[in-house]
Design a protein around this motif. Structure first.
Motif, PDB file in Angstrom:
ATOM      1  N   VAL A 100     -34.055  39.756 -28.009  1.00  0.00           N
ATOM      2  CA  VAL A 100     -34.487  38.672 -27.121  1.00  0.00           C
ATOM      3  C   VAL A 100     -33.466  37.538 -27.172  1.00  0.00           C
ATOM      4  N   ASN A 101     -33.071  37.041 -26.019  1.00  0.00           N
ATOM      5  CA  ASN A 101     -32.155  35.897 -25.959  1.00  0.00           C
ATOM      6  C   ASN A 101     -32.916  34.617 -26.284  1.00  0.00           C
ATOM      7  N   PHE A 102     -32.413  33.853 -27.236  1.00  0.00           N
ATOM      8  CA  PHE A 102     -33.042  32.588 -27.630  1.00  0.00           C
ATOM      9  C   PHE A 102     -32.111  31.422 -27.321  1.00  0.00           C
ATOM     10  N   CYS A 103     -32.675  30.386 -26.737  1.00  0.00           N
ATOM     11  CA  CYS A 103     -31.934  29.161 -26.461  1.00  0.00           C
ATOM     12  C   CYS A 103     -32.586  28.030 -27.246  1.00  0.00           C
ATOM     13  N   LEU A 104     -31.844  27.453 -28.180  1.00  0.00           N
ATOM     14  CA  LEU A 104     -32.372  26.367 -29.003  1.00  0.00           C
ATOM     15  C   LEU A 104     -31.948  25.043 -28.382  1.00  0.00           C
ATOM     16  N   VAL A 105     -32.936  24.270 -27.915  1.00  0.00           N
ATOM     17  CA  VAL A 105     -32.657  23.002 -27.239  1.00  0.00           C
ATOM     18  C   VAL A 105     -32.915  21.856 -28.217  1.00  0.00           C
ATOM     19  N   GLU A 106     -31.864  21.083 -28.496  1.00  0.00           N
ATOM     20  CA  GLU A 106     -31.953  19.995 -29.475  1.00  0.00           C
ATOM     21  C   GLU A 106     -31.127  18.807 -28.980  1.00  0.00           C
ATOM     22  N   ARG A 107     -31.705  17.609 -29.030  1.00  0.00           N
ATOM     23  CA  ARG A 107     -31.026  16.435 -28.464  1.00  0.00           C
ATOM     24  C   ARG A 107     -30.000  15.822 -29.410  1.00  0.00           C
ATOM     25  N   MET A 108     -30.111  16.082 -30.740  1.00  0.00           N
ATOM     26  CA  MET A 108     -29.178  15.488 -31.694  1.00  0.00           C
ATOM     27  C   MET A 108     -27.977  16.404 -31.923  1.00  0.00           C
ATOM     28  N   ALA A 109     -26.781  15.870 -31.658  1.00  0.00           N
ATOM     29  CA  ALA A 109     -25.558  16.677 -31.727  1.00  0.00           C
ATOM     30  C   ALA A 109     -25.314  17.261 -33.120  1.00  0.00           C
ATOM     31  N   LYS A 110     -25.574  16.468 -34.173  1.00  0.00           N
ATOM     32  CA  LYS A 110     -25.287  16.976 -35.517  1.00  0.00           C
ATOM     33  C   LYS A 110     -26.213  18.142 -35.892  1.00  0.00           C
ATOM     34  N   ARG A 111     -27.447  18.093 -35.399  1.00  0.00           N
ATOM     35  CA  ARG A 111     -28.352  19.219 -35.641  1.00  0.00           C
ATOM     36  C   ARG A 111     -27.913  20.441 -34.844  1.00  0.00           C
ATOM     37  N   CYS A 112     -27.382  20.220 -33.659  1.00  0.00           N
ATOM     38  CA  CYS A 112     -26.855  21.332 -32.864  1.00  0.00           C
ATOM     39  C   CYS A 112     -25.703  22.018 -33.607  1.00  0.00           C
ATOM     40  N   ALA A 113     -24.861  21.213 -34.250  1.00  0.00           N
ATOM     41  CA  ALA A 113     -23.758  21.776 -35.035  1.00  0.00           C
ATOM     42  C   ALA A 113     -24.303  22.628 -36.180  1.00  0.00           C
ATOM     43  N   PHE A 114     -25.361  22.141 -36.815  1.00  0.00           N
ATOM     44  CA  PHE A 114     -26.008  22.912 -37.887  1.00  0.00           C
ATOM     45  C   PHE A 114     -26.550  24.226 -37.339  1.00  0.00           C
ATOM     46  N   LEU A 115     -27.232  24.177 -36.200  1.00  0.00           N
ATOM     47  CA  LEU A 115     -27.825  25.378 -35.607  1.00  0.00           C
ATOM     48  C   LEU A 115     -26.762  26.408 -35.242  1.00  0.00           C
ATOM     49  N   GLU A 116     -25.663  25.952 -34.677  1.00  0.00           N
ATOM     50  CA  GLU A 116     -24.582  26.869 -34.318  1.00  0.00           C
ATOM     51  C   GLU A 116     -23.972  27.513 -35.558  1.00  0.00           C
ATOM     52  N   ASN A 117     -23.844  26.719 -36.616  1.00  0.00           N
ATOM     53  CA  ASN A 117     -23.309  27.230 -37.875  1.00  0.00           C
ATOM     54  C   ASN A 117     -24.237  28.276 -38.489  1.00  0.00           C
ATOM     55  N   VAL A 118     -25.540  27.987 -38.475  1.00  0.00           N
ATOM     56  CA  VAL A 118     -26.519  28.918 -39.041  1.00  0.00           C
ATOM     57  C   VAL A 118     -26.532  30.228 -38.246  1.00  0.00           C
ATOM     58  N   ALA A 119     -26.521  30.120 -36.921  1.00  0.00           N
ATOM     59  CA  ALA A 119     -26.532  31.324 -36.088  1.00  0.00           C
ATOM     60  C   ALA A 119     -25.309  32.195 -36.396  1.00  0.00           C
ATOM     61  N   ALA A 120     -24.158  31.560 -36.631  1.00  0.00           N
ATOM     62  CA  ALA A 120     -22.934  32.300 -36.961  1.00  0.00           C
ATOM     63  C   ALA A 120     -23.035  32.954 -38.339  1.00  0.00           C
ATOM     64  N   ILE A 121     -23.529  32.197 -39.317  1.00  0.00           N
ATOM     65  CA  ILE A 121     -23.656  32.714 -40.690  1.00  0.00           C
ATOM     66  C   ILE A 121     -24.620  33.901 -40.747  1.00  0.00           C
ATOM     67  N   LEU A 122     -25.712  33.812 -39.968  1.00  0.00           N
ATOM     68  CA  LEU A 122     -26.721  34.878 -39.986  1.00  0.00           C
ATOM     69  C   LEU A 122     -26.379  36.014 -39.021  1.00  0.00           C
ATOM     70  N   GLY A 123     -25.321  35.836 -38.240  1.00  0.00           N
ATOM     71  CA  GLY A 123     -24.925  36.880 -37.290  1.00  0.00           C
ATOM     72  C   GLY A 123     -25.894  37.035 -36.141  1.00  0.00           C
ATOM     73  N   LEU A 124     -26.533  35.931 -35.739  1.00  0.00           N
ATOM     74  CA  LEU A 124     -27.517  35.979 -34.652  1.00  0.00           C
ATOM     75  C   LEU A 124     -26.796  35.805 -33.316  1.00  0.00           C
ATOM     76  N   LYS A 125     -26.383  36.916 -32.729  1.00  0.00           N
ATOM     77  CA  LYS A 125     -25.633  36.878 -31.481  1.00  0.00           C
ATOM     78  C   LYS A 125     -26.536  36.620 -30.273  1.00  0.00           C
TER      79      LYS A 125
END
Length: 217
Positions: A100-125
């Motif tokens: 399933v394609n997931f889109c995480l919508v977050e207004r704070m840029a620093k949290r978005c950076a965290f989310l992108e990092n986590v998705a990469a570390i966990l291999g969540l394509k």
């Protein structure tokens, strides 16, 4: 506490629980590492993160299995996690539903950076992160919208969320006590005359009432 046992209790198969457990362990470690800097959750305790956040996010697993049924035949099917914060419930759900394609919508840029990092570390394509407020998201964008630890549903927010949900889509709101849900939904009954409540059981969390409110568009 073994993550795998709790996941099986929530309805995941042994093989799925075995696959997801190490991912959730990595995720918990990332939250603990960055929590003080990014204010991701209200705790950095490992077991509390596991029970109150990971298990809680995956408590409606069997319900989401039904909501995501059409995803397998529709490459455009997208689930949105609005106000994702530290990625709850979006990251655990994306791990549990890799098709399933997931889109995480977050207004704070620093949290978005965290989310992108986590998705990469966990291999969540299957995860995309959007740095935006809900009000600015494209209309009729999501088949399923979920949100947790989000502000109460009022007229304005309900209209916004329904507006970015596709026709025949579903809002899935993580909520606590039934009494509070009834009060909240009474206030928006002109917009949402009908809704469904699914009672949730979270392993290790017997002292807190948890429910999932489903609003069909």
């Amino acid at each position: 506490m073994e993550i795998e046992k709790g996941l099986i209790t929530l309805g995941l198969s042994e093989s799925e629980a075995s696959r997801i457990s190490p991912l959730m362990e990595k995720y918990i470690n990332e939250i603990i590492l960055f929590n003080s800097a990014y204010n991701l959750t209200n705790t950095s305790d490992h077991d509390e993160l596991l029970i109150r956040h990971i298990y809680d996010s995956l408590a409606p697993y069997t319900t989401f299995c039904k909501l995501f049924e059409n995803a397998h035949n529709n490459p455009d099917f997208t689930a949105g996690d609005i106000g994702s914060g530290g990625g709850l419930p979006g990251i655990p759900l994306a791990a549990a539903f890799p098709d399933v394609n997931f889109c995480l919508v977050e207004r704070m840029a620093k949290r978005c950076a965290f989310l992108e990092n986590v998705a990469a570390i966990l291999g969540l394509k299957n995860v995309t992160v959007i740095n935006s407020e809900a009000e600015k998201v494209q209309k009729e964008n999501f088949d399923v919208i979920t949100f947790r630890a989000f502000r109460p549903l009022d007229d304005k927010m309900t209209k916004t969320l329904l507006g970015i949900t596709k026709k025949d889509g579903t809002l899935a709101a993580y909520k606590a006590k039934m009494d509070s849900i009834k009060t909240e939904m009474e206030d928006i009954k002109k917009i949402v005359p009908d809704y469904e409540v699914v009672n949730l059981t979270v392993p290790g969390l017997s002292d807190s009432e948890r429910n999932l409110v489903l609003i069909h568009n």
